[in-house]
Write an enzyme that holds these catalytic residues in place. Sequence first.
Site, PDB file in Angstrom:
ATOM      1  N   ASN A  13      -0.472  -1.991   4.089  1.00  0.00           N
ATOM      2  CA  ASN A  13      -1.589  -1.729   4.989  1.00  0.00           C
ATOM      3  C   ASN A  13      -2.734  -2.635   4.550  1.00  0.00           C
ATOM      4  O   ASN A  13      -3.400  -2.363   3.564  1.00  0.00           O
ATOM      5  CB  ASN A  13      -1.996  -0.253   4.902  1.00  0.00           C
ATOM      6  CG  ASN A  13      -3.244   0.041   5.722  1.00  0.00           C
ATOM      7  OD1 ASN A  13      -3.654  -0.771   6.548  1.00  0.00           O
ATOM      8  ND2 ASN A  13      -3.847   1.200   5.497  1.00  0.00           N
ATOM      9  N   TRP A  14      -2.913  -3.707   5.301  1.00  0.00           N
ATOM     10  CA  TRP A  14      -3.918  -4.697   4.892  1.00  0.00           C
ATOM     11  C   TRP A  14      -5.348  -4.252   5.193  1.00  0.00           C
ATOM     12  O   TRP A  14      -6.300  -4.897   4.766  1.00  0.00           O
ATOM     13  CB  TRP A  14      -3.650  -6.041   5.599  1.00  0.00           C
ATOM     14  CG  TRP A  14      -2.435  -6.769   5.117  1.00  0.00           C
ATOM     15  CD1 TRP A  14      -1.447  -6.295   4.283  1.00  0.00           C
ATOM     16  CD2 TRP A  14      -2.070  -8.113   5.441  1.00  0.00           C
ATOM     17  NE1 TRP A  14      -0.493  -7.267   4.077  1.00  0.00           N
ATOM     18  CE2 TRP A  14      -0.851  -8.392   4.782  1.00  0.00           C
ATOM     19  CE3 TRP A  14      -2.644  -9.114   6.225  1.00  0.00           C
ATOM     20  CZ2 TRP A  14      -0.199  -9.624   4.887  1.00  0.00           C
ATOM     21  CZ3 TRP A  14      -1.994 -10.343   6.334  1.00  0.00           C
ATOM     22  CH2 TRP A  14      -0.788 -10.595   5.660  1.00  0.00           C
ATOM     23  N   LYS A  15      -5.486  -3.188   5.971  1.00  0.00           N
ATOM     24  CA  LYS A  15      -6.829  -2.711   6.375  1.00  0.00           C
ATOM     25  C   LYS A  15      -7.627  -3.875   6.979  1.00  0.00           C
ATOM     26  O   LYS A  15      -7.051  -4.721   7.636  1.00  0.00           O
ATOM     27  CB  LYS A  15      -7.561  -2.068   5.203  1.00  0.00           C
ATOM     28  CG  LYS A  15      -6.680  -1.070   4.463  1.00  0.00           C
ATOM     29  CD  LYS A  15      -7.450  -0.176   3.560  1.00  0.00           C
ATOM     30  CE  LYS A  15      -6.482   0.664   2.752  1.00  0.00           C
ATOM     31  NZ  LYS A  15      -7.100   1.778   2.095  1.00  0.00           N
ATOM     32  N   HIS A 100      -4.245   7.471   9.839  1.00  0.00           N
ATOM     33  CA  HIS A 100      -4.628   7.138   8.459  1.00  0.00           C
ATOM     34  C   HIS A 100      -5.894   7.919   8.103  1.00  0.00           C
ATOM     35  O   HIS A 100      -6.756   8.136   8.958  1.00  0.00           O
ATOM     36  CB  HIS A 100      -4.870   5.631   8.337  1.00  0.00           C
ATOM     37  CG  HIS A 100      -5.026   5.190   6.915  1.00  0.00           C
ATOM     38  ND1 HIS A 100      -6.210   5.328   6.225  1.00  0.00           N
ATOM     39  CD2 HIS A 100      -4.135   4.637   6.048  1.00  0.00           C
ATOM     40  CE1 HIS A 100      -6.035   4.871   4.994  1.00  0.00           C
ATOM     41  NE2 HIS A 100      -4.795   4.450   4.853  1.00  0.00           N
ATOM     42  N   GLU A 102      -8.504   7.155   6.658  1.00  0.00           N
ATOM     43  CA  GLU A 102      -9.773   6.462   6.953  1.00  0.00           C
ATOM     44  C   GLU A 102     -10.134   6.619   8.416  1.00  0.00           C
ATOM     45  O   GLU A 102     -11.302   6.779   8.768  1.00  0.00           O
ATOM     46  CB  GLU A 102      -9.655   4.974   6.557  1.00  0.00           C
ATOM     47  CG  GLU A 102      -9.714   4.810   5.051  1.00  0.00           C
ATOM     48  CD  GLU A 102      -8.996   3.585   4.516  1.00  0.00           C
ATOM     49  OE1 GLU A 102      -8.683   2.668   5.301  1.00  0.00           O
ATOM     50  OE2 GLU A 102      -8.725   3.556   3.298  1.00  0.00           O
ATOM     51  N   GLU A 172      -0.121  10.673   1.946  1.00  0.00           N
ATOM     52  CA  GLU A 172      -1.189   9.929   1.289  1.00  0.00           C
ATOM     53  C   GLU A 172      -2.298  10.886   0.843  1.00  0.00           C
ATOM     54  O   GLU A 172      -3.190  11.223   1.630  1.00  0.00           O
ATOM     55  CB  GLU A 172      -1.777   8.906   2.262  1.00  0.00           C
ATOM     56  CG  GLU A 172      -0.789   7.828   2.677  1.00  0.00           C
ATOM     57  CD  GLU A 172      -1.492   6.511   2.933  1.00  0.00           C
ATOM     58  OE1 GLU A 172      -1.060   5.513   2.368  1.00  0.00           O
ATOM     59  OE2 GLU A 172      -2.493   6.488   3.665  1.00  0.00           O
ATOM     60  N   GLY A 178      -6.996   3.967  -2.744  1.00  0.00           N
ATOM     61  CA  GLY A 178      -7.982   2.977  -3.181  1.00  0.00           C
ATOM     62  C   GLY A 178      -8.753   3.377  -4.427  1.00  0.00           C
ATOM     63  O   GLY A 178      -9.765   2.770  -4.759  1.00  0.00           O
ATOM     64  N   SER A 218      -2.647   4.229  -4.160  1.00  0.00           N
ATOM     65  CA  SER A 218      -2.627   3.466  -5.408  1.00  0.00           C
ATOM     66  C   SER A 218      -1.211   3.219  -5.931  1.00  0.00           C
ATOM     67  O   SER A 218      -0.973   3.287  -7.142  1.00  0.00           O
ATOM     68  CB  SER A 218      -3.505   4.147  -6.461  1.00  0.00           C
ATOM     69  OG  SER A 218      -4.845   4.235  -5.990  1.00  0.00           O
ATOM     70  N   GLY A 239      -1.760  -0.085   0.094  1.00  0.00           N
ATOM     71  CA  GLY A 239      -3.007  -0.729   0.491  1.00  0.00           C
ATOM     72  C   GLY A 239      -3.318  -1.918  -0.400  1.00  0.00           C
ATOM     73  O   GLY A 239      -2.786  -3.007  -0.228  1.00  0.00           O
ATOM     74  N   GLY A 240      -4.159  -1.687  -1.395  1.00  0.00           N
ATOM     75  CA  GLY A 240      -4.646  -2.752  -2.270  1.00  0.00           C
ATOM     76  C   GLY A 240      -3.564  -3.696  -2.792  1.00  0.00           C
ATOM     77  O   GLY A 240      -3.725  -4.928  -2.742  1.00  0.00           O
TER      78      GLY A 240
HETATM   79  C1  PEP Z   1      -3.582   3.038   2.128  1.00  0.00           C
HETATM   80  O1  PEP Z   1      -4.571   2.484   2.556  1.00  0.00           O
HETATM   81  O2  PEP Z   1      -2.789   3.563   2.911  1.00  0.00           O
HETATM   82  C2  PEP Z   1      -3.369   3.058   0.674  1.00  0.00           C
HETATM   83  C3  PEP Z   1      -2.406   3.782   0.201  1.00  0.00           C
HETATM   84  O3  PEP Z   1      -4.249   2.304  -0.076  1.00  0.00           O
HETATM   85  P1  PEP Z   1      -4.124   2.020  -1.674  1.00  0.00           P
HETATM   86  O4  PEP Z   1      -2.690   1.613  -1.939  1.00  0.00           O
HETATM   87  O5  PEP Z   1      -5.094   0.908  -1.918  1.00  0.00           O
HETATM   88  O6  PEP Z   1      -4.476   3.266  -2.360  1.00  0.00           O
END
Ligand code: PEP
Length: 257
Positions: A13-15, A100, A102, A172, A178, A218, A239-240
């Site tokens: 997930n590049w956001k 998601h 967010e 999640e 994050g 994470s 994500g990251g």
């Molecule tokens: C996400 O945005 O779905 C996510 C899991 O981010 P991260 O891996 O950065 O925690």
Amino acid sequence: MNRRYRKTIIAGNWKMHKTPSETRQLIDELKPLISKAKWCEVVLCVPYVDIPIALRALKDSPRIAVGAQNMHHEESGAYTGDVSAAMLKDLGVKYVIIGHSERRAYYHETDTLVSRKVHLALRAGLRPIVCVGETLEQRDQGVTLDLITVQVKAALSGVPVEKLRQIVFAYEPIWAIGTGRTATVEQAGEVGASIRATIRKMYGARAARSVTIQYGGSMTASNAHDLLAQLDVDGGLVGGASLKASSFAAIVQAANQ
Ligand code: PEP
């Protein structure tokens, strides 16, 4: 994970990161690193504007699919700035992240809206990646499993059994997204099993065992292997760590073992 019954899927997930030219560059770096990933499907959920360039860059990589990070909850209409399921499908998008945390937090997306999007995505032929998860406060209050059961039931409301396999769930925990704070393998495994138990009650054991349930929050190269060893963790929503070819490829490798 249990590859006998369901697909292992690692999705990035590049956001709101990466311009179109950065997209091309990252995919060019990534492709050779994950070309041997036979046992899992890889999905890159990129920003809308990066979708065409990502699809072009991945034309010769059938095992890497392109996903979107959202879509509108109506089929079409006067919704300035929005994108429909049909538009994504027509471009060649295969997956779409729905609900998601967010989006739930910043755009007030409710379980009802998530359900509408799931139906529209399925009707358009997209595979929804439905995100569910609890806040730290909810975990501390001991309501995690109840809350996630409500989210899962809402997302599946009215979905016929023949469409169930198209849906991917991503557990999640909001406190892990994050933050660098990952759920323990036991926590991820417990919630994964609980999601599957909810699906089993709704659709029966056979249908439930075919659903891919990812963990997200994470996930990194160093914890992916242990998380994926859980029976009901069939992949990751990353994500990251999906923003660097080497870290994302290492997670894909862990899923491919
Ligand atoms: C996400 O945005 O779905 C996510 C899991 O981010 P991260 O891996 O950065 O925690």
